[in-house]
Design an enzyme around this catalytic site. Structure first.
Site, PDB file in Angstrom:
ATOM      1  N   GLU A  54     -65.805  17.548  53.632  1.00 51.21           N
ATOM      2  CA  GLU A  54     -67.133  17.803  53.308  1.00 51.21           C
ATOM      3  C   GLU A  54     -68.013  17.071  54.306  1.00 51.21           C
ATOM      4  O   GLU A  54     -69.026  17.938  54.895  1.00 51.21           O
ATOM      5  CB  GLU A  54     -67.545  16.924  51.995  1.00 51.21           C
ATOM      6  CG  GLU A  54     -66.821  17.734  50.885  1.00 51.21           C
ATOM      7  CD  GLU A  54     -65.573  17.020  50.556  1.00 51.21           C
ATOM      8  OE1 GLU A  54     -64.923  16.542  51.290  1.00 51.21           O
ATOM      9  OE2 GLU A  54     -65.299  16.942  49.150  1.00 51.21           O
ATOM     10  N   CYS A  85     -64.664  13.058  46.987  1.00 48.88           N
ATOM     11  CA  CYS A  85     -64.567  11.451  46.852  1.00 48.88           C
ATOM     12  C   CYS A  85     -66.094  10.988  46.551  1.00 48.88           C
ATOM     13  O   CYS A  85     -66.886  11.610  46.754  1.00 48.88           O
ATOM     14  CB  CYS A  85     -63.972  11.199  47.825  1.00 48.88           C
ATOM     15  SG  CYS A  85     -64.855  10.844  49.406  1.00 48.88           S
TER      16      CYS A  85
HETATM   17  N1  THU Z   1     -60.215  14.303  51.397  1.00 51.57           N
HETATM   18  C1  THU Z   1     -61.322  15.109  51.599  1.00 51.57           C
HETATM   19  O1  THU Z   1     -61.321  15.768  52.706  1.00 51.57           O
HETATM   20  N2  THU Z   1     -62.333  15.402  50.787  1.00 51.57           N
HETATM   21  C2  THU Z   1     -62.330  14.847  49.511  1.00 51.57           C
HETATM   22  O2  THU Z   1     -63.441  14.862  48.899  1.00 51.57           O
HETATM   23  C3  THU Z   1     -61.091  14.186  48.815  1.00 51.57           C
HETATM   24  C4  THU Z   1     -60.251  13.509  49.994  1.00 51.57           C
HETATM   25  C5  THU Z   1     -59.419  14.044  52.120  1.00 51.57           C
HETATM   26  C6  THU Z   1     -59.397  12.639  52.856  1.00 51.57           C
HETATM   27  C7  THU Z   1     -57.617  12.439  53.093  1.00 51.57           C
HETATM   28  O3  THU Z   1     -57.724  13.134  54.532  1.00 51.57           O
HETATM   29  C8  THU Z   1     -57.102  13.202  52.165  1.00 51.57           C
HETATM   30  O4  THU Z   1     -57.922  13.922  51.598  1.00 51.57           O
HETATM   31  C9  THU Z   1     -56.329  12.308  51.365  1.00 51.57           C
HETATM   32  O5  THU Z   1     -57.328  11.471  50.844  1.00 51.57           O
END
Ligand code: THU
Length: 133
Positions: A54, A85
């Site tokens: 994002e 997240c």
């Molecule tokens: N991740 C994202 O790219 N977006 C989110 O909203 C959730 C988590 C990624 C971060 C990390 O590279 C991987 O997912 C595992 O946490």
């Protein structure tokens, strides 16, 4: 309606750099002008330096001089639709009003839709700054 956005998120997901979690994420934002900007997660061996999908899409949007998000799609490789997240919820709320729809998707076609306000109730916003001293 969100199909093109999910497709864009799915395509950019293939470019994710996630050798540590092996969890590839793609995100796409549609803007007020109708453009679509995409991002993928980019991990780093110094783990906290990694960035979310994002954040990448938002950075691309800002770099193009745009600031208003009207729709969001996020796709990840989990069994259930990937929820943004906490940090990404705040980042989305910077550029998207509370009623903006966020479609979370799985690789096998499941989707779950929530608004930005659903995802970040009681958000800290610029009104709080305006009412401060
Ligand atoms: N991740 C994202 O790219 N977006 C989110 O909203 C959730 C988590 C990624 C971060 C990390 O590279 C991987 O997912 C595992 O946490």
């Amino acid at each position: 309606m969100s199909d093109d956005l999910i497709e864009a998120a799915s395509a950019v997901r293939q470019n994710a750099h996630a050798p540590y979690s092996n969890y590839l994420v793609g995100a796409a934002v549609r803007t007020q002008s109708g453009d679509i900007f995409v991002g993928c997660n980019v991990e780093n061996v110094a783990y906290p330096e990694g960035t979310c999908a994002e954040a990448g899409a938002i950075a691309a949007m800002c770099a193009a001089g745009q600031r208003v998000i009207t729709e969001v799609a996020v796709i990840g490789s989990s069994d259930t639709p990937v929820p943004p997240c906490g940090g990404c919820r705040q980042k989305l709320a910077e550029f998207a009003s509370g009623d903006v729809r966020v479609t979370m998707a799985t690789l096998d076609g499941q989707t779950h839709v929530q608004t930005v306000a659903d995802l970040l109730p009681g958000a800290f916003g610029r009104d709080h700054l305006d009412s401060g001293t």
